[in-house]
Write an enzyme that holds these catalytic residues in place. Structure first.
Site, PDB file in Angstrom:
ATOM      1  N   THR A  38      -2.736   1.352  -4.500  1.00 26.05           N
ATOM      2  CA  THR A  38      -3.187   2.452  -3.651  1.00 26.05           C
ATOM      3  C   THR A  38      -4.523   3.028  -4.103  1.00 26.05           C
ATOM      4  O   THR A  38      -4.715   3.322  -5.285  1.00 26.05           O
ATOM      5  CB  THR A  38      -2.095   3.556  -3.596  1.00 26.05           C
ATOM      6  OG1 THR A  38      -2.559   4.650  -2.807  1.00 26.05           O
ATOM      7  CG2 THR A  38      -1.700   4.061  -4.972  1.00 26.05           C
ATOM      8  N   ASN A  39      -5.447   3.167  -3.160  1.00 31.48           N
ATOM      9  CA  ASN A  39      -6.685   3.905  -3.415  1.00 31.48           C
ATOM     10  C   ASN A  39      -6.330   5.389  -3.441  1.00 31.48           C
ATOM     11  O   ASN A  39      -5.614   5.859  -2.557  1.00 31.48           O
ATOM     12  CB  ASN A  39      -7.718   3.667  -2.307  1.00 31.48           C
ATOM     13  CG  ASN A  39      -8.346   2.291  -2.359  1.00 31.48           C
ATOM     14  OD1 ASN A  39      -8.242   1.573  -3.336  1.00 31.48           O
ATOM     15  ND2 ASN A  39      -9.013   1.918  -1.271  1.00 31.48           N
ATOM     16  N   GLN A  40      -6.834   6.100  -4.433  1.00 30.85           N
ATOM     17  CA  GLN A  40      -6.579   7.541  -4.533  1.00 30.85           C
ATOM     18  C   GLN A  40      -7.900   8.275  -4.744  1.00 30.85           C
ATOM     19  O   GLN A  40      -8.172   8.836  -5.802  1.00 30.85           O
ATOM     20  CB  GLN A  40      -5.572   7.836  -5.650  1.00 30.85           C
ATOM     21  CG  GLN A  40      -4.168   7.364  -5.336  1.00 30.85           C
ATOM     22  CD  GLN A  40      -3.583   8.080  -4.123  1.00 30.85           C
ATOM     23  OE1 GLN A  40      -3.623   9.300  -4.016  1.00 30.85           O
ATOM     24  NE2 GLN A  40      -3.055   7.300  -3.180  1.00 30.85           N
ATOM     25  N   SER A  41      -8.733   8.250  -3.695  1.00 28.38           N
ATOM     26  CA  SER A  41     -10.059   8.876  -3.793  1.00 28.38           C
ATOM     27  C   SER A  41      -9.985  10.393  -3.885  1.00 28.38           C
ATOM     28  O   SER A  41     -10.976  11.032  -4.230  1.00 28.38           O
ATOM     29  CB  SER A  41     -10.935   8.469  -2.607  1.00 28.38           C
ATOM     30  OG  SER A  41     -10.442   9.039  -1.405  1.00 28.38           O
ATOM     31  N   LYS A  63      -9.776  -0.949  -3.170  1.00 32.41           N
ATOM     32  CA  LYS A  63      -9.683  -1.813  -1.993  1.00 32.41           C
ATOM     33  C   LYS A  63     -10.832  -1.474  -1.042  1.00 32.41           C
ATOM     34  O   LYS A  63     -11.164  -0.306  -0.905  1.00 32.41           O
ATOM     35  CB  LYS A  63      -8.336  -1.621  -1.286  1.00 32.41           C
ATOM     36  CG  LYS A  63      -7.150  -2.093  -2.109  1.00 32.41           C
ATOM     37  CD  LYS A  63      -5.816  -1.895  -1.406  1.00 32.41           C
ATOM     38  CE  LYS A  63      -5.420  -0.446  -1.373  1.00 32.41           C
ATOM     39  NZ  LYS A  63      -4.154  -0.154  -0.735  1.00 32.41           N
ATOM     40  N   ASP A  98      -1.573  -0.931   5.834  1.00 37.50           N
ATOM     41  CA  ASP A  98      -1.736  -0.343   7.164  1.00 37.50           C
ATOM     42  C   ASP A  98      -3.195  -0.299   7.614  1.00 37.50           C
ATOM     43  O   ASP A  98      -3.487   0.219   8.688  1.00 37.50           O
ATOM     44  CB  ASP A  98      -1.119   1.061   7.219  1.00 37.50           C
ATOM     45  CG  ASP A  98      -1.849   2.067   6.341  1.00 37.50           C
ATOM     46  OD1 ASP A  98      -2.354   1.669   5.268  1.00 37.50           O
ATOM     47  OD2 ASP A  98      -1.901   3.248   6.724  1.00 37.50           O
ATOM     48  N   ASP A 120       0.891  -1.153   0.000  1.00 33.09           N
ATOM     49  CA  ASP A 120       0.000   0.000   0.000  1.00 33.09           C
ATOM     50  C   ASP A 120       0.938   1.214   0.000  1.00 33.09           C
ATOM     51  O   ASP A 120       2.115   1.093   0.352  1.00 33.09           O
ATOM     52  CB  ASP A 120      -0.890  -0.025   1.250  1.00 33.09           C
ATOM     53  CG  ASP A 120      -1.779   1.193   1.363  1.00 33.09           C
ATOM     54  OD1 ASP A 120      -2.380   1.597   0.345  1.00 33.09           O
ATOM     55  OD2 ASP A 120      -1.850   1.773   2.463  1.00 33.09           O
ATOM     56  N   ARG A 121       0.431   2.373  -0.394  1.00 34.40           N
ATOM     57  CA  ARG A 121       1.320   3.534  -0.470  1.00 34.40           C
ATOM     58  C   ARG A 121       1.243   4.382   0.791  1.00 34.40           C
ATOM     59  O   ARG A 121       2.157   4.393   1.608  1.00 34.40           O
ATOM     60  CB  ARG A 121       0.980   4.376  -1.714  1.00 34.40           C
ATOM     61  CG  ARG A 121       2.095   5.369  -2.066  1.00 34.40           C
ATOM     62  CD  ARG A 121       1.667   6.331  -3.141  1.00 34.40           C
ATOM     63  NE  ARG A 121       0.886   7.413  -2.538  1.00 34.40           N
ATOM     64  CZ  ARG A 121       0.280   8.373  -3.221  1.00 34.40           C
ATOM     65  NH1 ARG A 121       0.346   8.396  -4.544  1.00 34.40           N
ATOM     66  NH2 ARG A 121      -0.392   9.318  -2.608  1.00 34.40           N
ATOM     67  N   ASP A 122       0.141   5.117   0.946  1.00 35.53           N
ATOM     68  CA  ASP A 122       0.008   6.061   2.064  1.00 35.53           C
ATOM     69  C   ASP A 122      -0.114   5.301   3.386  1.00 35.53           C
ATOM     70  O   ASP A 122      -1.000   4.480   3.559  1.00 35.53           O
ATOM     71  CB  ASP A 122      -1.209   6.964   1.855  1.00 35.53           C
ATOM     72  CG  ASP A 122      -1.120   7.758   0.551  1.00 35.53           C
ATOM     73  OD1 ASP A 122      -0.002   8.122   0.148  1.00 35.53           O
ATOM     74  OD2 ASP A 122      -2.171   7.990  -0.074  1.00 35.53           O
ATOM     75  N   CYS A 168      -6.392   3.432  -7.749  1.00 36.82           N
ATOM     76  CA  CYS A 168      -7.810   3.499  -8.069  1.00 36.82           C
ATOM     77  C   CYS A 168      -8.317   4.901  -7.761  1.00 36.82           C
ATOM     78  O   CYS A 168      -8.340   5.313  -6.600  1.00 36.82           O
ATOM     79  CB  CYS A 168      -8.602   2.472  -7.255  1.00 36.82           C
ATOM     80  SG  CYS A 168     -10.373   2.578  -7.625  1.00 36.82           S
TER      81      CYS A 168
END
Length: 171
Positions: free
Chosen positions: A51-54, A109, A134, A9-11, A90
């Site tokens: 990574t989710n990028q909402s 995710k 995380d 995961d990124r963040d 995403c």
């Protein structure tokens, strides 16, 4: 020839999660993150970011910002001889303010779409692969894709990862 992979995961895993990070000047690497990527590279693993990028869907930044940040991260990793094989993100969210991003996506995710897309594109040995996340949704996505997930809650990321790589090599 199939190889194992580490999905990060990124963040909150590779960089500090300070809320909708999209600017190079605001990215702060997690302690040991770059070294963790290099350790996975050196062990012969594929290395992926999912990574989710909402923030894109919320209108806070654009996909081009995400892609530019990922290019910068990749460039920074090359300085220590490390690399990411692929970045997946995403931009979709069911409550998006930007209409074209307002949808339920199998790539968001806890759905496993980003992982599954990578499994289709790369010769990954799923049985020896791991995901480091995380949040529980990261682990749910891993489980749904058949990948062992591990919850990272802070500390030196390379020190967290190295025993997991050794464990998978013994299997």
């Amino acid at each position: 020839m199939k190889r194992p992979a580490v999905f990060f995961d990124r963040d909150g895993v590779l960089n500090q999660d300070s809320g909708y990070v999209f600017e190079v000047s605001k990215l702060r690497w997690i302690d040991g993150a770059r070294e963790a990527v290099k350790a996975a590279n050196d062990a012969g693993y594929f290395v992926f970011v999912v990574t989710n990028q909402s923030g894109v869907a919320r209108g806070l930044y654009q996909e081009s910002h995400v892609e530019a940040l990922h290019r910068w991260m990749a460039d920074e990793l090359t300085k220590i001889g490390a690399h990411i094989d692929a970045f997946e993100y995403c931009p979709y969210h069911p409550d998006a303010v930007i209409e074209r991003y307002r949808q339920v996506s199998q790539r968001r995710k806890p759905a496993p779409g980003m992982i599954n897309d990578l499994l289709e594109r790369f010769p990954v040995d799923v049985s020896r692969s791991i995901l480091i996340g995380d949040k529980p949704i990261d682990l749910e996505a891993a489980r749904a894709a058949g990948v062992q997930g591990y919850l990272y809650s802070g500390g030196h990321l390379a020190q967290f990862l190295r025993p997991l790589l050794s464990l998978k090599e013994q299997e």
